[in-house]
Design a protein around this motif. Structure first.
Motif, mmCIF file in Angstrom:
data_model
loop_
_atom_site.group_PDB
_atom_site.id
_atom_site.type_symbol
_atom_site.label_atom_id
_atom_site.label_comp_id
_atom_site.label_asym_id
_atom_site.label_seq_id
_atom_site.Cartn_x
_atom_site.Cartn_y
_atom_site.Cartn_z
ATOM 1 N N THR A 231 0.960 -1.124 -0.061
ATOM 2 C CA THR A 231 -0.025 -0.045 0.028
ATOM 3 C C THR A 231 0.940 1.315 0.047
ATOM 4 O OG1 THR A 231 -0.032 0.110 2.460
ATOM 5 C CG2 THR A 231 -1.812 -1.130 1.162
ATOM 6 N N ALA A 232 2.151 1.317 0.477
ATOM 7 C CA ALA A 232 3.033 2.399 0.493
ATOM 8 C C ALA A 232 2.351 3.185 1.641
ATOM 9 C CB ALA A 232 3.285 2.851 -0.822
ATOM 10 N N ASP A 233 1.923 4.481 0.891
ATOM 11 C CA ASP A 233 1.450 5.423 2.001
ATOM 12 C C ASP A 233 -0.372 5.689 1.368
ATOM 13 O OD1 ASP A 233 3.598 6.083 3.522
ATOM 14 O OD2 ASP A 233 4.310 7.561 2.157
ATOM 15 N N ALA A 234 -0.625 4.813 0.691
ATOM 16 C CA ALA A 234 -2.036 5.036 0.179
ATOM 17 C C ALA A 234 -3.063 4.719 1.144
ATOM 18 C CB ALA A 234 -2.132 4.280 -1.237
ATOM 19 N N ALA A 235 -2.748 3.772 2.116
ATOM 20 C CA ALA A 235 -3.783 3.653 3.062
ATOM 21 C C ALA A 235 -3.498 3.832 4.546
ATOM 22 C CB ALA A 235 -4.016 1.947 3.070
ATOM 23 N N GLY A 236 -2.622 5.091 4.601
ATOM 24 C CA GLY A 236 -2.193 5.704 5.799
ATOM 25 C C GLY A 236 -0.967 4.911 6.473
ATOM 26 N N ILE A 237 -0.962 5.274 7.677
ATOM 27 C CA ILE A 237 0.192 4.477 8.489
ATOM 28 C C ILE A 237 -0.360 3.494 9.377
ATOM 29 C CG2 ILE A 237 2.038 4.841 10.333
ATOM 30 C CD1 ILE A 237 2.719 7.511 9.103
ATOM 31 N N ASP B 25 -9.644 -6.285 -3.603
ATOM 32 C CA ASP B 25 -9.881 -7.568 -2.772
ATOM 33 C C ASP B 25 -8.777 -8.250 -2.300
ATOM 34 O OD1 ASP B 25 -11.578 -8.930 -1.258
ATOM 35 O OD2 ASP B 25 -12.114 -10.392 -2.799
ATOM 36 N N PRO B 26 -7.752 -7.534 -1.704
ATOM 37 C CA PRO B 26 -6.643 -8.480 -1.394
ATOM 38 C C PRO B 26 -6.643 -9.246 -0.206
ATOM 39 C CG PRO B 26 -6.511 -6.176 -0.442
ATOM 40 C CD PRO B 26 -7.784 -6.263 -1.151
ATOM 41 N N ALA B 27 -5.896 -10.273 0.003
ATOM 42 C CA ALA B 27 -5.931 -11.140 1.258
ATOM 43 C C ALA B 27 -4.990 -10.418 2.182
ATOM 44 C CB ALA B 27 -5.237 -12.380 1.043
ATOM 45 N N TYR B 28 -4.025 -9.681 1.826
ATOM 46 C CA TYR B 28 -3.056 -9.159 2.725
ATOM 47 C C TYR B 28 -2.551 -7.436 2.267
ATOM 48 C CZ TYR B 28 -2.385 -13.678 3.987
ATOM 49 O OH TYR B 28 -2.478 -14.886 4.669
ATOM 50 N N LEU B 29 -2.501 -6.786 3.324
ATOM 51 C CA LEU B 29 -2.042 -5.377 3.004
ATOM 52 C C LEU B 29 -0.568 -5.371 3.714
ATOM 53 C CD1 LEU B 29 -5.091 -3.081 3.988
ATOM 54 C CD2 LEU B 29 -4.338 -4.083 1.705
ATOM 55 N N CYS B 30 0.210 -4.779 2.879
ATOM 56 C CA CYS B 30 1.695 -4.715 3.418
ATOM 57 C C CYS B 30 1.977 -3.092 3.336
ATOM 58 C CB CYS B 30 2.812 -5.100 2.414
ATOM 59 S SG CYS B 30 2.572 -7.123 2.667
ATOM 60 N N PHE B 31 2.104 -2.313 4.229
ATOM 61 C CA PHE B 31 2.126 -1.140 4.649
ATOM 62 C C PHE B 31 3.587 -0.667 4.760
ATOM 63 C CE2 PHE B 31 -1.978 -2.100 6.327
ATOM 64 C CZ PHE B 31 -2.845 -0.906 6.182
ATOM 65 N N GLY B 32 3.878 0.530 3.977
ATOM 66 C CA GLY B 32 5.194 1.032 4.260
ATOM 67 C C GLY B 32 5.440 1.530 5.503
ATOM 68 N N HIS B 33 4.593 1.979 6.235
ATOM 69 C CA HIS B 33 4.715 2.513 7.689
ATOM 70 C C HIS B 33 3.254 1.587 8.546
ATOM 71 C CE1 HIS B 33 7.178 5.711 6.503
ATOM 72 N NE2 HIS B 33 6.207 5.910 5.360
ATOM 73 N N PHE B 34 3.495 0.726 9.211
ATOM 74 C CA PHE B 34 4.452 -0.054 9.259
ATOM 75 C C PHE B 34 3.824 -1.849 9.256
ATOM 76 C CE2 PHE B 34 7.002 -3.254 11.750
ATOM 77 C CZ PHE B 34 8.003 -2.984 11.189
ATOM 78 N N GLY B 35 4.555 -2.564 8.441
ATOM 79 C CA GLY B 35 4.216 -3.914 8.376
ATOM 80 C C GLY B 35 3.044 -4.271 7.703
ATOM 81 N N PRO B 36 2.802 -5.676 7.594
ATOM 82 C CA PRO B 36 1.904 -6.326 6.990
ATOM 83 C C PRO B 36 0.575 -6.626 7.989
ATOM 84 C CG PRO B 36 3.439 -8.063 7.778
ATOM 85 C CD PRO B 36 3.950 -6.767 8.090
ATOM 86 N N ARG B 37 -0.542 -6.788 7.361
ATOM 87 C CA ARG B 37 -1.572 -6.997 8.231
ATOM 88 C C ARG B 37 -2.785 -7.593 7.239
ATOM 89 N NH1 ARG B 37 -6.789 -6.119 9.530
ATOM 90 N NH2 ARG B 37 -7.308 -5.456 11.861
ATOM 91 N N GLU B 38 -3.425 -8.742 7.659
ATOM 92 C CA GLU B 38 -4.544 -9.598 6.832
ATOM 93 C C GLU B 38 -5.434 -8.508 6.666
ATOM 94 O OE1 GLU B 38 -6.371 -13.010 8.210
ATOM 95 O OE2 GLU B 38 -4.267 -13.971 8.977
ATOM 96 N N TYR B 39 -5.895 -8.457 5.299
ATOM 97 C CA TYR B 39 -7.090 -7.490 5.134
ATOM 98 C C TYR B 39 -8.438 -7.608 5.839
ATOM 99 C CZ TYR B 39 -10.291 -4.845 1.896
ATOM 100 O OH TYR B 39 -11.120 -4.110 1.693
ATOM 101 N N ASP B 40 -8.952 -6.411 5.929
ATOM 102 C CA ASP B 40 -10.169 -6.355 6.482
ATOM 103 C C ASP B 40 -11.012 -5.090 6.066
ATOM 104 O OD1 ASP B 40 -12.532 -5.953 8.209
ATOM 105 O OD2 ASP B 40 -11.374 -6.044 10.005
ATOM 106 N N PRO B 41 -12.128 -5.389 5.287
ATOM 107 C CA PRO B 41 -12.737 -4.162 4.812
ATOM 108 C C PRO B 41 -12.744 -2.954 5.795
ATOM 109 C CG PRO B 41 -13.703 -6.075 3.966
ATOM 110 C CD PRO B 41 -12.772 -6.475 4.882
ATOM 111 N N GLU B 42 -13.239 -3.346 6.961
ATOM 112 C CA GLU B 42 -13.391 -2.417 7.893
ATOM 113 C C GLU B 42 -12.184 -1.522 8.522
ATOM 114 O OE1 GLU B 42 -14.776 -4.036 11.604
ATOM 115 O OE2 GLU B 42 -16.607 -4.640 10.621
ATOM 116 N N LEU B 43 -11.032 -2.108 7.924
ATOM 117 C CA LEU B 43 -9.670 -1.275 7.997
ATOM 118 C C LEU B 43 -9.681 0.057 7.016
ATOM 119 C CD1 LEU B 43 -7.421 -1.276 10.047
ATOM 120 C CD2 LEU B 43 -6.042 -2.178 8.020
#
Length: 298
Positions: free
Chosen positions: A178-184, A217-235
């Motif tokens: 996601t780089a910075d597109a989904a926030g930190i 519709d990903p399974a995982y988000l990998c944030f530039g700040h910080f780290g991976p997280r399983e995808y949740d539409p609520e996020l």
């Protein structure tokens, strides 16, 4: 995680996350190492702590002649500052990033000047970037595909954070970088903080970028700040609310105070001290406030 450490991304074979120790802060800056058939590094950090990243790449088992790709998500130096250093160490790797960012890595002088102006004394946590040779770099347009050998990475334009910003999607594994597109993303509180630096943050486009991520519709988000997280539409919904509420908070405070006082206010009242060191919390809040003020002037 602590600065300099790395670990596998659970649920995603061959993918590792490295903590850059950016700004002397644990769990703030991520670099991802993809040990695919044609290995890749996604984002590079500032370059200041590059030796630890080199050690991680070695530990993953990628030889210096085997790294195929260096893939900054955009030209901001907290994501691309190490690109030239990596290119020098890994002679067969090609650098690729969104087309509008290419010139900044070939000749970083203007980018360095802009960064110094934006971050002030935080510049001491950066490193002077090495230019990337023109014959080692290429630009990406939305929809372009990067061949990782046994899988592909697809670039998707996401210019709300900056015009030269993209997210990278690996359909085979369901990962979006996601780089910075989904926030930190803050693992300690499992929540999202906005990132709205000057001078090109655009709220409306940022909200569209969040919609793009959801549509993938990903399974995982990998944030530039910080780290991976399983995808949740609520996020994603939380991220949209966070951005809108942050912009409205700055807009409201501007009705009471002049711009410098607005920045001072948000630096002094930042709740980010709950999970980052006070210096980083203040610097992040001030930079984000300046970005929103610039956006409001647009």
């Amino acid at each position: 995680m602590n600065a300099g450490e790395f670990e596998p991304v659970r649920g995603v074979p061959d993918l590792y996350v490295h903590d850059t120790g950016m700004f002397d802060t644990d769990e703030y800056g991520s670099v991802y190492v993809y040990d695919a058939e044609r290995p890749a590094v996604i984002d590079t950090g500032t370059g200041a702590n590059r030796e630890a990243l080199f050690e991680t790449i070695d530990s993953v088992g990628i030889d210096r002649g085997d790294l195929a790709w260096i893939l900054p998500t955009h030209a901001h130096l907290d994501h691309a500052g190490g690109a030239g250093h990596l290119a020098a160490r890994y002679p067969n790797a090609e650098v690729a990033l969104p087309e509008r960012g290419v010139r900044h890595l070939v000749d970083p002088e203007a980018l360095v000047a802009g960064t110094k102006s934006a971050v002030g004394d935080q510049w001491r946590y950066y490193d002077e970037p090495e230019p990337v040779p023109e014959d080692r770099i290429r630009g990406l347009a939305g929809g372009d595909r990067i061949d990782l050998g046994d899988r592909e990475l697809v670039a998707r334009d996401a210019p709300g954070h900056a015009p030269h910003h993209a997210v990278y999607h690996v359909p085979e594994s369901g990962v979006v970088f996601t780089a910075d597109a989904a926030g930190i993303y803050v693992p300690e509180v499992d929540g999202i903080q906005p990132t709205t630096p000057p001078p090109q943050f655009d709220l409306d486009q940022c909200l569209r970028d969040l919609g793009l991520i959801a549509d993938l519709d990903p399974a995982y988000l990998c944030f530039g700040h910080f780290g991976p997280r399983e995808y949740d539409p609520e996020l994603i919904g939380e991220a949209k609310r966070t951005y809108v509420e942050w912009v409205e908070a700055v807009r409201a405070k501007r009705e009471e105070l002049d711009d410098e006082a607005v920045v001072d206010h948000f630096e002094e009242t930042s709740a980010d001290v709950e999970f980052w060191n006070p210096e980083r919390a203040r610097a992040n809040a001030g930079l984000n406030a300046r970005g929103v003020l610039t956006y409001l002037d647009g």
